[in-house]
Design an enzyme around this catalytic site. Structure first.
Site, PDB file in Angstrom:
ATOM      1  N   GLY A  88     -10.522   3.243  12.445  1.00  0.00           N
ATOM      2  CA  GLY A  88      -9.907   3.611  13.246  1.00  0.00           C
ATOM      3  C   GLY A  88     -10.859   4.177  14.763  1.00  0.00           C
TER       4      GLY A  88
ATOM      5  N   HIS B  39     -12.881   3.643  -0.624  1.00  0.00           N
ATOM      6  CA  HIS B  39     -12.876   2.760   0.582  1.00  0.00           C
ATOM      7  C   HIS B  39     -13.674   1.512   0.438  1.00  0.00           C
ATOM      8  CE1 HIS B  39     -12.806   6.411   3.389  1.00  0.00           C
ATOM      9  NE2 HIS B  39     -11.222   5.840   3.500  1.00  0.00           N
TER      10      HIS B  39
ATOM     11  N   ARG C 263      -9.792  16.855   5.416  1.00  0.00           N
ATOM     12  CA  ARG C 263     -10.526  17.086   4.292  1.00  0.00           C
ATOM     13  C   ARG C 263     -12.248  17.672   4.595  1.00  0.00           C
ATOM     14  NH1 ARG C 263      -9.750  11.184   1.490  1.00  0.00           N
ATOM     15  NH2 ARG C 263      -8.367  10.989   3.295  1.00  0.00           N
TER      16      ARG C 263
ATOM     17  N   ASN D 165       0.745  -1.279  -0.098  1.00  0.00           N
ATOM     18  CA  ASN D 165      -0.108  -0.177  -0.016  1.00  0.00           C
ATOM     19  C   ASN D 165       0.985   1.312  -0.008  1.00  0.00           C
ATOM     20  OD1 ASN D 165      -1.938   1.921   0.515  1.00  0.00           O
ATOM     21  ND2 ASN D 165      -2.688   1.210   2.487  1.00  0.00           N
TER      22      ASN D 165
ATOM     23  N   GLU E  91      -8.267  -4.357   5.286  1.00  0.00           N
ATOM     24  CA  GLU E  91      -8.162  -4.092   3.853  1.00  0.00           C
ATOM     25  C   GLU E  91      -7.146  -4.980   3.038  1.00  0.00           C
ATOM     26  OE1 GLU E  91      -8.483  -0.306   5.323  1.00  0.00           O
ATOM     27  OE2 GLU E  91      -9.206   0.597   3.587  1.00  0.00           O
TER      28      GLU E  91
ATOM     29  N   ARG F 287      -2.620  -2.273  -3.428  1.00  0.00           N
ATOM     30  CA  ARG F 287      -3.825  -1.231  -3.264  1.00  0.00           C
ATOM     31  C   ARG F 287      -3.759  -0.276  -4.261  1.00  0.00           C
ATOM     32  NH1 ARG F 287      -5.855   1.634   1.872  1.00  0.00           N
ATOM     33  NH2 ARG F 287      -7.993   2.116   1.370  1.00  0.00           N
TER      34      ARG F 287
HETATM   35  P1  ADP Z   1      -6.599   5.694   7.999  1.00  0.00           P
HETATM   36  O1  ADP Z   1      -6.195   4.206   7.928  1.00  0.00           O
HETATM   37  O2  ADP Z   1      -7.368   6.266   7.450  1.00  0.00           O
HETATM   38  O3  ADP Z   1      -5.169   6.440   8.469  1.00  0.00           O
HETATM   39  P2  ADP Z   1      -7.506   4.966  10.740  1.00  0.00           P
HETATM   40  O4  ADP Z   1      -8.738   4.075  10.343  1.00  0.00           O
HETATM   41  O5  ADP Z   1      -6.460   4.242  11.408  1.00  0.00           O
HETATM   42  O6  ADP Z   1      -7.130   5.953   9.532  1.00  0.00           O
HETATM   43  O7  ADP Z   1      -8.114   5.985  11.780  1.00  0.00           O
HETATM   44  C1  ADP Z   1      -7.147   6.825  12.335  1.00  0.00           C
HETATM   45  C2  ADP Z   1      -8.176   7.922  13.186  1.00  0.00           C
HETATM   46  O8  ADP Z   1      -8.752   6.959  14.204  1.00  0.00           O
HETATM   47  C3  ADP Z   1      -7.597   8.774  13.909  1.00  0.00           C
HETATM   48  O9  ADP Z   1      -8.390  10.100  13.843  1.00  0.00           O
HETATM   49  C4  ADP Z   1      -7.187   8.396  15.402  1.00  0.00           C
HETATM   50  O10 ADP Z   1      -7.475   9.514  16.175  1.00  0.00           O
HETATM   51  C5  ADP Z   1      -8.501   7.535  15.484  1.00  0.00           C
HETATM   52  N1  ADP Z   1      -8.538   6.593  16.741  1.00  0.00           N
HETATM   53  C6  ADP Z   1      -7.982   5.667  16.791  1.00  0.00           C
HETATM   54  N2  ADP Z   1      -8.006   5.166  18.089  1.00  0.00           N
HETATM   55  C7  ADP Z   1      -8.958   6.045  18.736  1.00  0.00           C
HETATM   56  C8  ADP Z   1      -9.474   6.012  19.999  1.00  0.00           C
HETATM   57  N3  ADP Z   1      -9.397   5.296  20.871  1.00  0.00           N
HETATM   58  N4  ADP Z   1     -10.449   7.081  20.345  1.00  0.00           N
HETATM   59  C9  ADP Z   1     -10.990   7.903  19.284  1.00  0.00           C
HETATM   60  N5  ADP Z   1     -10.324   7.829  18.013  1.00  0.00           N
HETATM   61  C10 ADP Z   1      -9.209   6.845  17.793  1.00  0.00           C
END
Ligand code: ADP
Length: 386
Positions: free
Chosen positions: A327, A180, A240, A8, A378, A92
């Site tokens: 996340g 996604h 964004r 990725n 993913e 990806r």
């Molecule tokens: P990406 O893969 O798009 O980079 P993720 O799916 O890893 O993103 O999500 C990242 C987001 O999840 C961030 O905003 C992070 O703060 C949030 N996050 C992760 N753990 C927690 C938690 N325990 N509480 C609140 N937000 C969280």
């Protein structure tokens, strides 16, 4: 054992995972790693299945100036030190354009076609293609598979994928694609195992991460997604804005003199939770901040999830279940509880204990619509396709 490498690649990092394939074709994750700080402070980090570090090293900037160099360094490490030679590589790729509704085995002609879609995703597509091209040049016999974030949404009815602009632009490719898709496909594929009672029903899936979107699944197929032509639409994200009147962009051009490049940077990097709070793009930081602007950004996020859920419920003509993932969706019980409050008009109620425990099913017994938390994967989806 045979292995599959999943790649990725972004602008400043190349993430990779290795899966072993057993005799029955089942996949077992062996390794996760990434080369990050490309062109600034290159670092290779990798960990095994138990999270134990297996590599942590820094490189001089001139050794890893770009994505192909990062792929070469990571590939050499896997070959020479881990002694892993994959049977195939899965990538990806953000954009499969209007045509690709499934993963594709890559050759030079496919790469040429995917390069044409770079204009549709200038910040991602060239970086996604860079490792494919360098592996094709250096290991032409190694099978490579491109897996698209758009493919899962290609079943949409036309009415969901057009904009009300002259139709010739739609034919040129100016249309809604949705993103996604690998995450939603993984969820759709997992529901028959973890929640068979809802797998074939009308389900809204909320992929809430740094990038965020929601998908309407009907019988396990995507019929609507909140992202459109690019990954700027729909929900507010880390940096964004989500849905924005194009008149705002016209204003920024005419009244503020912003150029296309400045606007691109602004819309992808300066807006969303970061722009609104003025504090951070990270949901955890916003939730722990005492600043009222942080609280407002979180409230805005939750409000928009509620609004878009209403839109998707209309597309589905009803809703039988709601699934949180990614996340924020997988980890933040407070955000899930607040989104559920926005869905109270549907008769949704949360079981506070199950929610705090991040259980699979977090709705209470009286909830008219069951609510689930399903972790996405993913990379595993890409490995399975490959
Ligand atoms: P990406 O893969 O798009 O980079 P993720 O799916 O890893 O993103 O999500 C990242 C987001 O999840 C961030 O905003 C992070 O703060 C949030 N996050 C992760 N753990 C927690 C938690 N325990 N509480 C609140 N937000 C969280």
């Amino acid at each position: 054992m045979d292995t599959i490498l999943v790649v990725n690649a972004g602008s400043s990092s190349v993430k990779f995972q290795v899966f072993a394939v057993d005799g029955e074709g089942r996949l077992h994750r062996q390794l996760k790693g990434q080369m990050d700080g490309i062109g600034s402070r290159p670092r290779l980090r990798a960990s095994g299945i138990n999270g134990d570090a297996v590599a942590e090293r820094a490189y001089p900037i001139e050794a890893v100036p770009d994505v192909p160099a990062a792929m070469a360094v990571a590939g050499a490490w896997l070959r020479d030190e881990v002694r892993m030679t994959p049977m195939a590589v899965g990538h990806r790729v953000v954009h499969g354009g209007p045509d690709y509704d499934a993963p594709v085995l890559v050759d030079h002609a496919v790469v040429a076609r995917l390069e044409r879609y770079a204009a549709l995703a200038p910040l991602h597509q060239p970086h996604n293609l860079a490792p494919i091209k360098s592996i094709l040049a250096n290991f032409p016999a190694l099978p490579q598979v491109a897996c698209f974030d758009t493919a899962f949404h290609r079943d949409h009815p036309d009415v969901a994928d057009v904009y009300a602009i002259p139709y010739r632009l739609h034919e040129e490719g100016v249309r809604r694609y949705g993103f996604h898709g690998l995450s939603y496909e993984y969820i759709a594929k997992t529901l028959p195992e973890c929640a068979p009672e809802i797998a074939s029903r009308r389900v809204i899936v909320a992929h809430l991460g740094s990038g965020a979107s929601m998908c309407a699944l009907s019988g396990g197929r995507s019929i609507e997604n909140t992202l459109g032509f690019t990954a700027l639409d729909g929900l507010p994200m880390g940096t964004r804005p989500g849905q924005l009147d194009p008149g705002v962009v016209l204003y920024l051009m005419s009244a503020k003199g912003m150029t296309a490049t400045e606007l691109q940077n602004f819309l992808y990097k300066e807006c969303g939770l970061k722009g609104l709070s003025g504090i951070s793009n990270d949901m955890r930081e916003l939730q722990s901040s005492q600043d009222p602007r942080a609280a407002f950004a979180v409230e805005y996020f939750v409000y928009r999830v509620g609004l878009q859920a209403g839109m998707l419920a209309a597309a589905l003509q009803g809703i039988d279940a709601f699934v949180f993932t990614a996340g924020i969706g997988e980890n933040s019980a407070p955000i899930r509880a607040r989104v559920a409050e926005k869905l109270a008009w549907l008769g949704v109620s949360i079981d506070a204990g199950a929610n705090a425990a991040h259980a699979l099913k977090i709705s209470g017994p009286a909830s008219s619509v069951p609510i689930y938390v399903v972790p996405t994967d993913e990379e595993r989806m890409i490995a399975e396709h490959t």
